[in-house]
Design a protein around this motif. Structure first.
Motif, PDB file in Angstrom:
ATOM      1  N   GLU A 161       0.826  -1.196   0.000  1.00 57.15           N
ATOM      2  CA  GLU A 161       0.000   0.000   0.000  1.00 57.15           C
ATOM      3  C   GLU A 161       0.867   1.256   0.000  1.00 57.15           C
ATOM      4  N   ARG A 162       0.251   2.342  -0.466  1.00 59.27           N
ATOM      5  CA  ARG A 162       0.954   3.616  -0.451  1.00 59.27           C
ATOM      6  C   ARG A 162       1.174   4.037   0.997  1.00 59.27           C
ATOM      7  N   GLU A 163       2.378   4.504   1.295  1.00 57.34           N
ATOM      8  CA  GLU A 163       2.697   4.886   2.659  1.00 57.34           C
ATOM      9  C   GLU A 163       3.289   6.293   2.719  1.00 57.34           C
ATOM     10  N   PHE A 164       3.081   6.925   3.838  1.00 54.66           N
ATOM     11  CA  PHE A 164       3.567   8.272   4.075  1.00 54.66           C
ATOM     12  C   PHE A 164       5.092   8.261   4.208  1.00 54.66           C
ATOM     13  N   VAL A 165       5.722   9.308   3.656  1.00 57.51           N
ATOM     14  CA  VAL A 165       7.165   9.471   3.781  1.00 57.51           C
ATOM     15  C   VAL A 165       7.494  10.746   4.562  1.00 57.51           C
ATOM     16  N   ALA A 166       7.019  11.887   4.061  1.00 52.85           N
ATOM     17  CA  ALA A 166       7.336  13.163   4.705  1.00 52.85           C
ATOM     18  C   ALA A 166       6.342  14.217   4.248  1.00 52.85           C
ATOM     19  N   ALA A 167       6.179  15.258   5.057  1.00 56.23           N
ATOM     20  CA  ALA A 167       5.293  16.353   4.693  1.00 56.23           C
ATOM     21  C   ALA A 167       5.780  17.628   5.360  1.00 56.23           C
ATOM     22  N   ILE A 168       5.320  18.759   4.816  1.00 58.37           N
ATOM     23  CA  ILE A 168       5.774  20.051   5.302  1.00 58.37           C
ATOM     24  C   ILE A 168       4.637  21.051   5.168  1.00 58.37           C
ATOM     25  N   ASP A 169       4.579  22.036   6.050  1.00 57.50           N
ATOM     26  CA  ASP A 169       3.437  22.937   6.028  1.00 57.50           C
ATOM     27  C   ASP A 169       3.565  23.986   4.915  1.00 57.50           C
ATOM     28  N   TRP A 170       2.566  24.825   4.781  1.00 53.48           N
ATOM     29  CA  TRP A 170       2.465  25.735   3.639  1.00 53.48           C
ATOM     30  C   TRP A 170       3.574  26.774   3.611  1.00 53.48           C
ATOM     31  N   ARG A 171       4.199  27.030   4.751  1.00 48.51           N
ATOM     32  CA  ARG A 171       5.285  28.017   4.798  1.00 48.51           C
ATOM     33  C   ARG A 171       6.665  27.362   4.778  1.00 48.51           C
ATOM     34  N   GLY A 172       6.699  26.038   4.655  1.00 50.50           N
ATOM     35  CA  GLY A 172       7.990  25.359   4.643  1.00 50.50           C
ATOM     36  C   GLY A 172       8.505  24.990   6.014  1.00 50.50           C
ATOM     37  N   GLY A 173       7.628  24.977   7.001  1.00 53.19           N
ATOM     38  CA  GLY A 173       8.023  24.626   8.352  1.00 53.19           C
ATOM     39  C   GLY A 173       7.330  23.355   8.831  1.00 53.19           C
ATOM     40  N   ASN A 174       7.633  23.003  10.094  1.00 60.87           N
ATOM     41  CA  ASN A 174       6.987  21.854  10.753  1.00 60.87           C
ATOM     42  C   ASN A 174       7.055  20.575   9.935  1.00 60.87           C
ATOM     43  N   PRO A 175       8.224  20.177   9.466  1.00 58.92           N
ATOM     44  CA  PRO A 175       8.304  18.921   8.717  1.00 58.92           C
ATOM     45  C   PRO A 175       8.025  17.718   9.612  1.00 58.92           C
ATOM     46  N   ILE A 176       7.384  16.719   9.031  1.00 57.70           N
ATOM     47  CA  ILE A 176       7.145  15.455   9.717  1.00 57.70           C
ATOM     48  C   ILE A 176       7.631  14.330   8.817  1.00 57.70           C
ATOM     49  N   TYR A 177       8.074  13.245   9.447  1.00 63.13           N
ATOM     50  CA  TYR A 177       8.671  12.136   8.715  1.00 63.13           C
ATOM     51  C   TYR A 177       8.164  10.796   9.225  1.00 63.13           C
ATOM     52  N   ALA A 178       8.150   9.830   8.335  1.00 59.63           N
ATOM     53  CA  ALA A 178       7.936   8.454   8.752  1.00 59.63           C
ATOM     54  C   ALA A 178       9.169   7.993   9.522  1.00 59.63           C
ATOM     55  N   ASP A 179       8.960   7.131  10.487  1.00 63.36           N
ATOM     56  CA  ASP A 179      10.086   6.655  11.303  1.00 63.36           C
ATOM     57  C   ASP A 179      11.156   5.991  10.444  1.00 63.36           C
ATOM     58  N   SER A 180      10.744   5.354   9.369  1.00 63.49           N
ATOM     59  CA  SER A 180      11.675   4.591   8.535  1.00 63.49           C
ATOM     60  C   SER A 180      12.657   5.482   7.781  1.00 63.49           C
ATOM     61  N   VAL A 181      12.344   6.783   7.638  1.00 62.83           N
ATOM     62  CA  VAL A 181      13.218   7.673   6.873  1.00 62.83           C
ATOM     63  C   VAL A 181      13.788   8.788   7.728  1.00 62.83           C
ATOM     64  N   LYS A 182      13.353   8.882   8.958  1.00 68.12           N
ATOM     65  CA  LYS A 182      13.808   9.958   9.839  1.00 68.12           C
ATOM     66  C   LYS A 182      15.330   9.906   9.988  1.00 68.12           C
ATOM     67  N   GLY A 183      15.966  11.056   9.818  1.00 71.15           N
ATOM     68  CA  GLY A 183      17.418  11.129   9.900  1.00 71.15           C
ATOM     69  C   GLY A 183      18.129  10.881   8.587  1.00 71.15           C
ATOM     70  N   ARG A 184      17.407  10.374   7.593  1.00 68.50           N
ATOM     71  CA  ARG A 184      18.012  10.111   6.277  1.00 68.50           C
ATOM     72  C   ARG A 184      17.412  10.998   5.182  1.00 68.50           C
ATOM     73  N   PHE A 185      16.134  11.319   5.296  1.00 68.99           N
ATOM     74  CA  PHE A 185      15.440  12.121   4.293  1.00 68.99           C
ATOM     75  C   PHE A 185      15.159  13.508   4.857  1.00 68.99           C
ATOM     76  N   THR A 186      15.168  14.500   3.975  1.00 69.13           N
ATOM     77  CA  THR A 186      14.855  15.875   4.357  1.00 69.13           C
ATOM     78  C   THR A 186      13.894  16.478   3.344  1.00 69.13           C
ATOM     79  N   ILE A 187      12.768  16.959   3.831  1.00 67.43           N
ATOM     80  CA  ILE A 187      11.795  17.610   2.960  1.00 67.43           C
ATOM     81  C   ILE A 187      11.948  19.119   3.070  1.00 67.43           C
ATOM     82  N   SER A 188      11.773  19.799   1.958  1.00 69.49           N
ATOM     83  CA  SER A 188      11.812  21.253   1.933  1.00 69.49           C
ATOM     84  C   SER A 188      10.878  21.731   0.833  1.00 69.49           C
ATOM     85  N   ARG A 189      10.604  23.040   0.836  1.00 71.33           N
ATOM     86  CA  ARG A 189       9.745  23.553  -0.218  1.00 71.33           C
ATOM     87  C   ARG A 189      10.068  25.010  -0.515  1.00 71.33           C
ATOM     88  N   ASP A 190       9.644  25.427  -1.686  1.00 70.09           N
ATOM     89  CA  ASP A 190       9.802  26.805  -2.125  1.00 70.09           C
ATOM     90  C   ASP A 190       8.512  27.163  -2.849  1.00 70.09           C
TER      91      ASP A 190
END
Length: 121
Positions: free
Chosen positions: A43-72
């Motif tokens: 099934e499709r699973e969550f990886v990471a997400a970030i709020d509308w201003r580019g803050g408050n990133p959240i991560y799945a435990d499996s990728v925490k510390g290895r993946f970084t989400i950002s936005r512009d």
């Protein structure tokens, strides 16, 4: 709103990749954005997400510390380091219904077409 994801490919374990996704309209810039992935037969699973201003990133435990989400604005990125074979999947970007990030697929309104990431051991 159309989402165009890119950056996937075939890499070896321990390598890095950077995924990019751009929304076609400004709608994406007022909402949270996220990345999900789906491996064959799973099934499709969550990886990471970030709020509308580019803050408050959240991560799945499996990728925490290895993946970084950002936005512009209406573009979202996923820097993936120390990739593992278990990270092999199609990766999808999505625009959320609200400005705050969520781990739930039902809270996302628009989806990209997916970009394939394959990590060999």
């Amino acid at each position: 709103v159309q989402l165009q994801a890119s950056g996937g490919g075939l890499v070896q374990a321990g390598d890095s990749l950077r995924l990019s996704c751009t929304a076609s309209r400004r709608t994406g810039s007022n909402n949270a954005m996220g990345w999900f992935r789906q491996a064959p037969g799973k099934e499709r699973e969550f990886v990471a997400a970030i709020d509308w201003r580019g803050g408050n990133p959240i991560y799945a435990d499996s990728v925490k510390g290895r993946f970084t989400i950002s936005r512009d604005n209406a573009a979202v990125y996923l820097q993936m380091d120390s990739l593992e074979p278990e990270d092999t999947a199609a990766y999808y970007c999505a625009v959320a219904l609200r400005p705050v990030p969520s781990t739930t697929t039902s809270n996302y309104r628009y989806w990209g077409q997916g970009t394939l990431v394959t990590v060999s051991s």
